[in-house]
Design a protein around this motif. Structure first.
Motif, short mmCIF file in Angstrom:
data_model
loop_
_atom_site.label_atom_id
_atom_site.label_comp_id
_atom_site.label_asym_id
_atom_site.label_seq_id
_atom_site.Cartn_x
_atom_site.Cartn_y
_atom_site.Cartn_z
N UNK A 180 0.69 -1.04 -0.15
CA UNK A 180 0.05 0.03 -0.05
C UNK A 180 0.71 1.16 -0.02
N UNK A 181 0.82 2.09 -0.87
CA UNK A 181 1.55 3.29 -1.23
C UNK A 181 0.88 4.59 -1.38
N UNK A 182 1.28 5.66 -0.74
CA UNK A 182 0.34 6.67 -0.92
C UNK A 182 1.78 8.17 -0.92
N UNK A 183 1.13 9.10 -1.04
CA UNK A 183 1.92 10.25 -0.91
C UNK A 183 1.69 11.15 0.18
N UNK A 184 2.97 11.89 0.89
CA UNK A 184 2.61 12.51 2.16
C UNK A 184 1.80 13.98 1.83
N UNK A 185 1.67 14.27 0.42
CA UNK A 185 0.99 15.70 0.12
C UNK A 185 -0.16 15.12 -0.41
N UNK A 186 -0.83 13.98 -0.22
CA UNK A 186 -2.11 13.53 -1.07
C UNK A 186 -3.13 14.41 -0.62
N UNK A 187 -3.85 15.43 -1.15
CA UNK A 187 -5.17 16.11 -0.65
C UNK A 187 -6.36 15.34 -1.17
N UNK A 188 -6.40 14.53 -1.97
CA UNK A 188 -7.58 13.87 -2.35
C UNK A 188 -7.81 12.63 -1.28
N UNK A 221 -2.70 5.24 6.06
CA UNK A 221 -1.88 4.51 7.13
C UNK A 221 -2.88 3.66 7.93
N UNK A 222 -4.10 4.29 8.24
CA UNK A 222 -4.95 3.57 9.02
C UNK A 222 -5.36 2.04 8.56
N UNK A 223 -5.61 2.37 7.31
CA UNK A 223 -6.12 1.15 6.33
C UNK A 223 -4.98 0.11 6.46
N UNK A 224 -3.84 0.63 6.28
CA UNK A 224 -2.49 -0.30 6.19
C UNK A 224 -2.55 -0.92 7.77
N UNK A 225 -2.52 -0.11 8.84
CA UNK A 225 -2.36 -0.69 10.09
C UNK A 225 -3.39 -1.64 10.38
N UNK A 226 -4.66 -1.31 9.94
CA UNK A 226 -5.57 -2.34 10.11
C UNK A 226 -5.33 -3.86 9.72
N UNK A 227 -4.69 -3.80 8.30
CA UNK A 227 -4.70 -5.19 7.48
C UNK A 227 -3.31 -5.69 8.28
N UNK A 228 -2.30 -4.78 8.94
CA UNK A 228 -1.12 -5.38 9.40
C UNK A 228 -1.49 -6.32 10.57
N UNK A 229 -2.72 -6.22 11.12
CA UNK A 229 -3.20 -6.77 12.39
C UNK A 229 -3.47 -8.29 12.06
N UNK A 230 -3.70 -8.43 10.73
CA UNK A 230 -4.12 -9.64 10.34
C UNK A 230 -3.05 -10.78 10.17
N UNK A 231 -3.50 -12.00 10.55
CA UNK A 231 -2.18 -13.21 10.70
C UNK A 231 -2.15 -13.67 9.32
N UNK A 232 -0.98 -14.14 8.88
CA UNK A 232 -0.82 -15.17 7.79
C UNK A 232 -0.40 -14.24 6.41
N UNK A 233 -0.53 -12.93 6.50
CA UNK A 233 0.00 -11.89 5.35
C UNK A 233 0.86 -11.04 6.05
N UNK A 234 1.50 -10.41 4.97
CA UNK A 234 2.34 -9.12 5.32
C UNK A 234 1.89 -7.94 4.48
N UNK A 235 1.59 -6.88 5.10
CA UNK A 235 1.30 -5.76 4.47
C UNK A 235 2.46 -4.71 4.49
N UNK A 236 3.04 -4.29 3.59
CA UNK A 236 3.90 -3.26 3.51
C UNK A 236 3.32 -1.96 3.12
N UNK A 237 3.69 -0.92 3.99
CA UNK A 237 2.94 0.39 3.64
C UNK A 237 4.25 1.37 3.46
#
Length: 216
Positions: free
Chosen positions: A151-159, A166-182
């Motif tokens: 999951x990748x985004x820009x620090x100056x994204x206004x859309x 980051x919140x989406x990535x953090x939620x997915x990171x809590x799941x077992x069996x997969x690895x989410x890179x943000x």
């Protein structure tokens, strides 16, 4: 790169198909941003993602959702667009029955559609989600998320505010069996202008690493 027209659930769909010589090359579909806000398969982010995956060794397909360009039909609130993406994957798989793996990449609205496709198609081994619009759409269907991805985004994204990504990535990171890179590209806007080169380098590094891990 051949222009292709293939059957979709609501008429013909227009795409660009970029094969590899190897019959067992991995395959990837790349999904474009919102059709009602100028999103097409020729969007710069989509175009660059397509060529990045091809450079890595993937056979690639990007296409216009219904009602965009020469694709038939009308915008369908994401429901029909998900069906379009499934039809595109069917088409790509039919052309490449010996592909050793399958990935999906999407930008903005296309990232939302791509993550839904991920839930429906267990053969998808990895994903790249660029600026997923977590502030605009519900991603709670990712419970659990079936594959590891970037999951990748820009620090100056206004859309799509970086905090929502980051919140989406953090939620997915809590799941077992997969690895989410943000990853966050410093100074990058929603359309990665500036920031395109760094975003593409980050994607390429990630996907190459994943492929190396799966071939060990």
């Amino acid at each position: 790169m051949p222009e292709v027209i293939f059957p979709g659930p609501d008429g013909r769909l227009e795409g660009r198909y970029h094969p590899q010589k190897s019959k067992d090359a991995p395959i990837a579909i790349i999904l474009h941003p919102h059709p009602l806000y100028g999103g097409t398969m020729n969007n710069k982010v989509v175009y660059n993602l397509h060529y990045t995956f091809h450079r890595i060794g993937f056979t690639c397909l990007r296409f216009n959702f219904r009602g965009v360009g020469r694709s038939q039909g009308e915008y369908d609130q994401g429901i029909g667009e998900l069906s379009d993406a499934a039809a595109a994957l069917d088409y790509l798989q039919a052309l490449n029955p010996n592909a050793r793996s399958c990935w999906v990449a999407g930008f903005s609205f296309g990232a939302w559609i791509g993550m839904q496709l991920l839930m429906r198609r267990p053969e998808i081994a990895g994903f790249v989600s660029v600026a997923p619009p977590a502030n605009q759409y519900d991603f709670s269907f990712l419970a659990p998320c079936p594959s590891s991805g970037l999951i990748i985004g820009g620090s100056a994204d206004r859309v799509v505010p970086p905090g929502d990504v980051a919140n989406l990535a953090d939620k997915l990171k809590q799941q077992k069996g997969i690895t989410i890179t943000h990853e966050t590209i410093e100074g990058a806007s929603h359309f990665f202008d500036p920031g395109m080169d760094e975003m593409i380098r980050t994607v390429e590094t990630y996907v190459r690493r994943r492929l190396t891990e799966t071939t060990r």
